[in-house]
Scaffold this active site. Structure first.
Site, mmCIF file in Angstrom:
data_model
loop_
_atom_site.group_PDB
_atom_site.id
_atom_site.type_symbol
_atom_site.label_atom_id
_atom_site.label_comp_id
_atom_site.label_asym_id
_atom_site.label_seq_id
_atom_site.Cartn_x
_atom_site.Cartn_y
_atom_site.Cartn_z
ATOM 1 N N ASP A 85 7.039 3.668 5.924
ATOM 2 C CA ASP A 85 6.877 3.071 4.706
ATOM 3 C C ASP A 85 5.264 3.083 4.409
ATOM 4 O OD1 ASP A 85 6.652 1.254 7.060
ATOM 5 O OD2 ASP A 85 6.363 -0.573 5.539
ATOM 6 N N GLU A 180 7.593 -0.962 8.653
ATOM 7 C CA GLU A 180 6.687 -1.650 9.368
ATOM 8 C C GLU A 180 5.628 -2.516 8.776
ATOM 9 O OE1 GLU A 180 2.559 -1.297 11.864
ATOM 10 O OE2 GLU A 180 3.016 -0.852 9.720
#
Length: 413
Positions: A85, A180
């Site tokens: 991400d 994350e």
């Protein structure tokens, strides 16, 4: 390493960043955005294509895969981990990566917005990368090297090891995670399935840096409750929660305690989000320090300041909720010194002097360490992260790939 091997990190990164994988801190889904799976499915398919037959992308947005051992003896299982991400702080949609060959040291003016200029004055590390090939975005988005550089490094290392079975190593597990950037990167990791003894995240910055210490982190959510009333008839009735919030925020220290006034081992208390109205206003904070015990001290001080501000507005009330986010990985890594030592030897074999540093942040490795997988952080060259000035050196990524291969050999030895 085979000197004739042509690294694939640059080509991979430039493909991966064009897939929008921005995570969402206000989503309760897992992963927080479904579009992250567009990359995880691709990565599982690419792992299968290079011969990693058990590669899979699961329903939660994780990718698992195994590089089989090339030796018979029993050695620890390593995990290499990176997150797919990108940060919610800056758009990751329609990223246009640009490769600047043989960087000459001059300012890099990005073509889609000439006001976005990457300079060595603002980014001193760039001076060390003169002559390297530098990848940037085009000026309208972040690049996404955080952490698609790490993803590209692991994929390149996996391809090399699958193509070079003469390299002696034990079983290696690959883990790609979602979310994350919003603090939920390992929420649904199946540690039993992962089955590794220790790991390394590929999510660091400057070449040669080895991160074995992170912040410890809490989140604090404050809700201020006012008393609503029609503004035309509000005299002696209305208690405006927004004004209470403003009064409280104004009491925060101006020259300390904040990200913009701290560095090195100094912690901070940082308001990251505010929303609401006259009846109810919420403020979210992140609390950071390398010393875990200091988090509680910060939180006590913060609540005392809140209490004093609320007391100035009779009728106002508050809720103060603390949530643990992650802890300093050093608390675990100090119990497993060989994990750092393997990496240091690998850096030297790749022609670098390792430098142990503390990160003013956290990685998936911070939480994985406390979940039973000691997990320091290796550099990838990602710099200027969470901004339109993000950049990465191709040669840094290639060095990180070499480190991964050397670690695998060293552990087997």
């Amino acid at each position: 390493m085979d000197s004739n091997y042509k690294h694939t990190v640059a080509e991979r990164l430039m493909r991966y960043v064009q897939i929008d994988t921005q995570s969402d801190p206000y989503s309760t889904a897992q992963p927080s955005t479904e579009k992250q799976k567009n990359l995880t499915k691709l990565l599982a398919d690419e792992l299968k294509a290079i011969g990693i037959t058990d590669a899979e992308a699961d329903e939660y947005g994780y990718v698992y895969g195994t590089i089989p051992a090339t030796i018979d003896k029993d050695v620890p299982v390593i995990c290499y981990c990176a997150h797919v991400d990108t940060s919610p702080d800056c758009s990751g949609e329609n990223v246009k990566p640009i490769l600047h060959k043989n960087y000459d040291g001059n300012d890099i003016v990005l073509p889609d917005d000439n006001n976005v200029v990457i300079t060595t004055q603002r980014h001193p590390y760039l001076k060390q990368r003169i002559g390297d090939d530098i990848i940037t975005a085009s000026g309208l988005t972040l690049l996404g090297a955080d952490d698609k550089a790490g993803v590209a490094v692991i994929m390149d290392a996996a391809q090399y090891l699958m193509e070079h079975p003469e390299v002696k190593h034990g079983k290696i597990r690959i883990l790609f995670t979602p979310d994350e950037e919003v603090g939920r990167g390992v929420d649904k990791v199946d540690m039993k399935k992962l089955g590794a003894d220790f790991g390394y995240t590929l999510d660091g910055g400057e070449r040669g840096h080895l991160e074995g210490e992170s912040f410890s982190a809490d989140g604090v959510s404050i809700t201020i409750h006012g008393i609503s009333a029609h503004p035309g008839y509000a005299k002696n009735k209305l208690v405006n929660a927004t004004k209470v919030a403003a009064a409280f925020l104004d009491t925060l220290p101006k020259n300390e305690w904040s990200p913009e006034t701290t560095s090195d081992k100094e912690g901070f208390v940082h308001p990251v989000h505010i929303e609401g109205g006259a009846e109810k206003t919420r403020i979210d904070f992140i609390i950071r320090n390398h010393d875990t015990a200091k988090l509680a001290e910060y939180e006590k001080q913060l609540e005392e300041m809140l209490k004093a501000a609320v007391a100035q507005y009779p009728g106002a009330k508050y809720d103060f909720v603390v949530k643990e986010q992650y802890r300093n990985m050093r608390e675990i890594l100090d119990q497993h010194p060989k994990v750092m030592e393997y990496a240091e030897i690998a850096y030297k074999r790749a022609g670098m002097t390792p430098e142990r540093i503390s990160i003013r942040g956290g990685t998936d490795g911070s939480r994985l360490s406390f979940m039973g997988l000691p997990c320091p952080n290796i550099f990838t060259g990602e710099m200027g992260i969470h901004s339109k000035q993000e950049y990465v050196s191709v040669q840094d990524m290639e060095k990180a790939c070499q480190v991964c291969i050397h670690i695998a050999e060293i552990v087997a030895e």
